[in-house]
Motif scaffolding. Structure first.
Motif, PDB file in Angstrom:
ATOM      1  N   THR A 135       0.816  -1.311   0.284  1.00  0.00           N
ATOM      2  CA  THR A 135       0.159   0.119  -0.269  1.00  0.00           C
ATOM      3  C   THR A 135       0.891   1.154   0.053  1.00  0.00           C
ATOM      4  OG1 THR A 135      -1.543  -1.231   1.424  1.00  0.00           O
ATOM      5  CG2 THR A 135      -1.841   1.175   1.046  1.00  0.00           C
ATOM      6  N   SER A 136       0.573   2.295  -0.937  1.00  0.00           N
ATOM      7  CA  SER A 136       1.319   3.352  -0.862  1.00  0.00           C
ATOM      8  C   SER A 136       1.209   4.480   0.451  1.00  0.00           C
ATOM      9  CB  SER A 136       1.083   4.347  -2.118  1.00  0.00           C
ATOM     10  OG  SER A 136      -0.302   4.579  -2.204  1.00  0.00           O
ATOM     11  N   VAL A 137       1.970   5.139   0.542  1.00  0.00           N
ATOM     12  CA  VAL A 137       1.771   5.907   1.730  1.00  0.00           C
ATOM     13  C   VAL A 137       0.560   6.821   1.695  1.00  0.00           C
ATOM     14  CG1 VAL A 137       2.720   8.011   2.986  1.00  0.00           C
ATOM     15  CG2 VAL A 137       4.092   6.125   2.523  1.00  0.00           C
ATOM     16  N   ASP A 138       0.269   7.318   0.468  1.00  0.00           N
ATOM     17  CA  ASP A 138      -0.835   8.279   0.256  1.00  0.00           C
ATOM     18  C   ASP A 138      -2.081   7.663   0.449  1.00  0.00           C
ATOM     19  OD1 ASP A 138      -0.212   6.768  -2.304  1.00  0.00           O
ATOM     20  OD2 ASP A 138      -0.816   8.457  -3.443  1.00  0.00           O
ATOM     21  N   ASN A 139      -2.075   6.240   0.102  1.00  0.00           N
ATOM     22  CA  ASN A 139      -3.340   5.491   0.406  1.00  0.00           C
ATOM     23  C   ASN A 139      -3.353   4.886   1.732  1.00  0.00           C
ATOM     24  OD1 ASN A 139      -4.438   5.613  -2.111  1.00  0.00           O
ATOM     25  ND2 ASN A 139      -3.275   3.940  -2.831  1.00  0.00           N
ATOM     26  N   MET A 140      -2.129   4.732   2.547  1.00  0.00           N
ATOM     27  CA  MET A 140      -2.186   4.250   3.795  1.00  0.00           C
ATOM     28  C   MET A 140      -2.651   5.210   4.906  1.00  0.00           C
ATOM     29  SD  MET A 140      -1.152   1.473   5.268  1.00  0.00           S
ATOM     30  CE  MET A 140      -1.085   1.036   6.805  1.00  0.00           C
TER      31      MET A 140
ATOM     32  N   LEU B 246      -0.590   5.591  13.372  1.00  0.00           N
ATOM     33  CA  LEU B 246       0.432   5.847  12.446  1.00  0.00           C
ATOM     34  C   LEU B 246       1.647   5.074  13.197  1.00  0.00           C
ATOM     35  CD1 LEU B 246       0.261   9.739  11.963  1.00  0.00           C
ATOM     36  CD2 LEU B 246      -0.708   7.847  10.497  1.00  0.00           C
ATOM     37  N   ASP B 247       1.488   3.921  13.681  1.00  0.00           N
ATOM     38  CA  ASP B 247       2.732   3.004  14.309  1.00  0.00           C
ATOM     39  C   ASP B 247       3.590   2.556  13.118  1.00  0.00           C
ATOM     40  OD1 ASP B 247       0.702   1.413  13.059  1.00  0.00           O
ATOM     41  OD2 ASP B 247       0.842  -0.099  14.715  1.00  0.00           O
ATOM     42  N   TRP B 248       3.145   2.662  11.831  1.00  0.00           N
ATOM     43  CA  TRP B 248       3.896   2.221  10.698  1.00  0.00           C
ATOM     44  C   TRP B 248       5.143   3.436  10.084  1.00  0.00           C
ATOM     45  CZ3 TRP B 248       2.895   5.716   6.899  1.00  0.00           C
ATOM     46  CH2 TRP B 248       1.816   6.333   6.807  1.00  0.00           C
ATOM     47  N   LEU B 249       4.668   4.620  10.609  1.00  0.00           N
ATOM     48  CA  LEU B 249       5.401   5.727  10.153  1.00  0.00           C
ATOM     49  C   LEU B 249       6.881   5.803  10.259  1.00  0.00           C
ATOM     50  CD1 LEU B 249       5.516   8.471   8.707  1.00  0.00           C
ATOM     51  CD2 LEU B 249       4.914   9.546  10.618  1.00  0.00           C
ATOM     52  N   ALA B 250       7.321   5.317  11.647  1.00  0.00           N
ATOM     53  CA  ALA B 250       8.732   5.396  12.246  1.00  0.00           C
ATOM     54  C   ALA B 250       9.420   4.294  11.380  1.00  0.00           C
ATOM     55  CB  ALA B 250       8.638   5.358  13.766  1.00  0.00           C
TER      56      ALA B 250
ATOM     57  N   GLY C  29      15.373  12.058  -6.246  1.00  0.00           N
ATOM     58  CA  GLY C  29      14.972  13.012  -7.089  1.00  0.00           C
ATOM     59  C   GLY C  29      13.618  13.751  -7.397  1.00  0.00           C
ATOM     60  N   ALA C  30      12.730  12.467  -6.911  1.00  0.00           N
ATOM     61  CA  ALA C  30      11.461  12.826  -7.153  1.00  0.00           C
ATOM     62  C   ALA C  30      10.419  12.054  -6.138  1.00  0.00           C
ATOM     63  CB  ALA C  30      10.879  12.487  -8.657  1.00  0.00           C
ATOM     64  N   LEU C  31      11.029  11.873  -5.204  1.00  0.00           N
ATOM     65  CA  LEU C  31      10.251  11.145  -4.043  1.00  0.00           C
ATOM     66  C   LEU C  31       9.031  11.937  -3.505  1.00  0.00           C
ATOM     67  CD1 LEU C  31      10.647   8.695  -2.211  1.00  0.00           C
ATOM     68  CD2 LEU C  31      11.855  10.065  -0.595  1.00  0.00           C
ATOM     69  N   GLY C  32       7.710  11.021  -3.375  1.00  0.00           N
ATOM     70  CA  GLY C  32       6.691  11.502  -3.176  1.00  0.00           C
ATOM     71  C   GLY C  32       5.904  10.298  -2.334  1.00  0.00           C
ATOM     72  N   ALA C  33       4.845  10.620  -1.740  1.00  0.00           N
ATOM     73  CA  ALA C  33       3.763   9.701  -1.012  1.00  0.00           C
ATOM     74  C   ALA C  33       3.606   8.675  -1.963  1.00  0.00           C
ATOM     75  CB  ALA C  33       2.875  10.484  -0.262  1.00  0.00           C
ATOM     76  N   ASN C  34       3.284   8.720  -3.063  1.00  0.00           N
ATOM     77  CA  ASN C  34       2.950   7.764  -4.090  1.00  0.00           C
ATOM     78  C   ASN C  34       3.878   6.768  -4.415  1.00  0.00           C
ATOM     79  OD1 ASN C  34       3.990   9.881  -5.573  1.00  0.00           O
ATOM     80  ND2 ASN C  34       2.245   9.110  -7.203  1.00  0.00           N
ATOM     81  N   GLU C  35       5.380   7.329  -3.949  1.00  0.00           N
ATOM     82  CA  GLU C  35       6.551   6.291  -4.423  1.00  0.00           C
ATOM     83  C   GLU C  35       6.868   5.402  -3.323  1.00  0.00           C
ATOM     84  OE1 GLU C  35       6.916   9.589  -5.665  1.00  0.00           O
ATOM     85  OE2 GLU C  35       6.518   9.208  -7.527  1.00  0.00           O
ATOM     86  N   LEU C  36       6.301   5.627  -2.263  1.00  0.00           N
ATOM     87  CA  LEU C  36       6.688   4.934  -0.769  1.00  0.00           C
ATOM     88  C   LEU C  36       5.303   3.766  -0.789  1.00  0.00           C
ATOM     89  CD1 LEU C  36       8.273   7.650   1.816  1.00  0.00           C
ATOM     90  CD2 LEU C  36       9.327   5.698   0.677  1.00  0.00           C
ATOM     91  N   PHE C  37       6.105   2.753  -0.342  1.00  0.00           N
ATOM     92  CA  PHE C  37       4.991   1.856  -0.002  1.00  0.00           C
ATOM     93  C   PHE C  37       5.300   1.004   1.045  1.00  0.00           C
ATOM     94  CE2 PHE C  37       4.811   2.561  -4.705  1.00  0.00           C
ATOM     95  CZ  PHE C  37       3.439   2.192  -4.991  1.00  0.00           C
ATOM     96  N   LEU C  38       4.252   0.497   1.732  1.00  0.00           N
ATOM     97  CA  LEU C  38       4.253  -0.476   2.856  1.00  0.00           C
ATOM     98  C   LEU C  38       4.027  -1.991   2.252  1.00  0.00           C
ATOM     99  CD1 LEU C  38       2.583   1.841   5.340  1.00  0.00           C
ATOM    100  CD2 LEU C  38       4.963   0.834   6.005  1.00  0.00           C
TER     101      LEU C  38
END
Length: 230
Positions: free
Chosen positions: A114-119, A126-130, A151-160
């Motif tokens: 799940t991407s961060v923007d969806n999470m 928010l125990d997953w954030l740290a 260079g283009a990191l966004g919430a939709n490029e980070l996935f749990l």
């Protein structure tokens, strides 16, 4: 001379059909191996698809780059960056599945997560954030030591994912000049861009760290930091 039907069966013709937005007229298998399950995003420099590589029975993210993008020097720089990061072999980075650069086709392993923007909207806890931040910092530190950046990191490029994270989208900043001419302005990511990046400067490791901090700020406060400061 080859018939039109014969030409439409070639890899180049299949890719051209997708580049022109005529994917429904393409053969069932793209490049003789990809079964297209659904289109994900057709904006900007490429079309993205959820696909299955039937040769190895593996789900992938397939990107078909436009006819103007694929032969460009910008695309070559992007590919070189993606390959350089991939060679680091980091488990946190989404690996390349296959590259057909002469046809403008690039596929990555599918992310089962799940991407961060969806999470953010799926869980109030928010125990997953740290753990996400720690793993992201660890991966970025290795990337930076290799002389590379995201260079283009966004919430939709980070996935749990189960037991870890995945980071996608490395090197996409190389494609920004093309996006500006294809209705996908860089302003869409201003929330994670430092002031230097907003002014058009090339990304540095500091800009990646700013983007990561901005994402954490957004997750916690549900708003982006203002004026490039966190």
């Amino acid at each position: 001379a080859p018939s039109l039907d014969a030409f439409l069966q070639t890899d180049r013709a299949q890719v051209l059909l997708h580049q022109l937005g005529l994917g429904d007229d393409a053969p069932t298998l793209l490049l003789g191996r990809y079964h297209i399950e659904k289109s994900l995003d057709g904006r900007g420099t490429c079309q993205s698809f959820c696909a299955t590589d039937v040769v190895v029975q593996k789900k992938v993210l397939l990107k078909i780059f436009g006819a103007q993008t694929a032969p460009s020097a910008v695309f070559r720089r992007y590919l070189a960056h993606v390959h350089a990061v991939d060679r680091l072999g980091l488990e946190e980075v989404v690996p390349i599945h296959r590259c057909d650069d002469d046809l403008g086709a690039l596929s990555f392993d599918w992310i089962n997560g799940t991407s961060v923007d969806n999470m953010v909207f799926a869980s109030a806890i928010l125990d997953w954030l740290a753990p996400l931040m720690r793993s992201s910092l660890k991966a970025l530190a290795i990337v930076h030591r290799a002389g590379l950046v995201h260079g283009a990191l966004g919430a939709n490029e980070l996935f749990l994912i189960a037991g870890g994270i995945r980071i996608a989208g490395f090197g996409q900043f190389h494609l920004d000049p093309m996006r500006e001419t294809q209705s996908e302005p860089i302003a869409l990511r201003l929330g994670t861009l430092s002031l230097a990046r907003q002014k058009g400067e090339l990304p540095t490791p500091s800009d990646d760290l700013y983007a990561l901090a901005a994402i954490a700020h957004w997750v916690i406060y549900r708003r982006w930091p203002s004026a490039g400061g966190v």
